[in-house]
Design a protein around this motif. Structure first.
Motif, mmCIF file in Angstrom:
data_model
loop_
_atom_site.group_PDB
_atom_site.id
_atom_site.type_symbol
_atom_site.label_atom_id
_atom_site.label_comp_id
_atom_site.label_asym_id
_atom_site.label_seq_id
_atom_site.Cartn_x
_atom_site.Cartn_y
_atom_site.Cartn_z
ATOM 1 N N ASP A 1 0.843 -1.190 0.000
ATOM 2 C CA ASP A 1 0.000 0.000 0.000
ATOM 3 C C ASP A 1 0.882 1.246 0.000
ATOM 4 O O ASP A 1 2.048 1.193 0.409
ATOM 5 N N GLU B 1 -0.878 5.111 3.878
ATOM 6 C CA GLU B 1 -1.702 4.071 4.497
ATOM 7 C C GLU B 1 -0.874 3.206 5.447
ATOM 8 O O GLU B 1 -1.292 2.886 6.559
ATOM 9 N N LYS C 1 -0.059 4.337 9.063
ATOM 10 C CA LYS C 1 -1.058 4.205 10.117
ATOM 11 C C LYS C 1 -0.748 3.021 11.037
ATOM 12 O O LYS C 1 -1.287 2.928 12.133
#
Length: 265
Positions: A161, A165, A168
């Motif tokens: 990803d 992303e 996180k």
């Protein structure tokens, strides 16, 4: 018979080239970078450069390892791999990297710092002491840190990803005590190539813990500044890099990665 003075004139160009190729110290005002920050943001987490190769480009710097596996801190010629959770170990020479910035640290200038209560305050204090904001600066700060909030991202598996992303999942730890900040200031025009402004990594004095710095406080100390006026960028030789769309502005994604939500806060 050719005179000594003529032989010397004939040899000087070749001698100069040999010295340039053989002596890395002659390029001590240079910063070397592997890949680009926008490629990392786009999810290019596999590189073809090893730690052993990187060590020939600089003895000070920062980056990450393949798979966006934690953080990389290069200090005093040793590359440390900081995994998610903050533990640091010496990175193997065969380990590969997707992104790094290194230089041979010289310490051209010193900057006295008072008590610092945040990363924003540190950045303000350092930038106020820079003779120019249009060149690169390697910055080393050894001192006592009441608090350092540092992160590292767990190793990822393909398909990858984008970094905004993946970030996180970062694991944040709070460290304190003696240690070293390893940082770079990059001028605004490097947007897309490197991180404009400041980028900081941290190692404890025992070299056992560290990470990418999200915030910190610092007792009075002296920063060492190394002026860098040459930038060399080596791009990955891969079909993945060649196929990336790097045409857009990723400033928002970079801000999210630097300041975004994290576990452990």
């Amino acid at each position: 018979m050719i005179s000594f003075s003529r032989r010397l004139r004939l040899l000087l160009p070749a001698l100069g080239l040999a010295l340039f190729l053989a002596a890395p110290s002659l390029a001590g005002d240079a910063v070397f970078q592997y890949s680009t920050i926008d490629a990392l943001l786009a999810g290019l987490y596999e590189g073809d450069m090893t730690m052993a190769e990187l060590a020939r480009k600089g003895d000070f710097g920062l980056g990450t390892l393949n798979g966006i596996d934690g953080e990389l801190v290069v200090l005093d010629g040793v590359g440390y791999h900081v995994s998610a959770g903050g533990a640091a170990v010496v990175a193997p020479g065969a380990a590969a990297i997707p992104f790094a910035t290194v230089s041979f640290f010289g310490g051209d200038r010193t900057l006295d710092l008072g008590t610092i209560d945040s990363l924003a305050a540190l950045n303000e204090a350092v930038v106020a002491g820079l003779p120019s904001k249009n060149v690169f600066w390697a910055i080393r700060i050894d001192g006592v840190f009441p608090s350092v909030k540092a992160r590292a991202i767990p190793k990822q598996s393909p398909p990858y990803d984008p970094l905004a992303e993946v970030a996180k999942q970062q694991v944040v730890v709070t460290l304190s005590g003696e240690g070293t900040l390893v940082g770079y200031y990059s001028p605004p025009f490097v947007k897309g190539v490197n991180v404009p402004g400041f980028h900081w990594h941290f190692l404890t004095a025992d070299r056992a813990r560290g990470g990418h710095v999200l915030d910190c406080s610092l007792n009075p100390t002296t920063a060492l500044l190394d002026e860098l006026r040459t930038l060399t960028v080596r791009l990955p030789a891969s079909a993945e890099f060649d196929g990336l769309d790097l045409s857009g502005d990723k400033t928002g994604e970079l801000h999210a990665v630097e300041k975004g939500p994290a576990k452990g806060e």
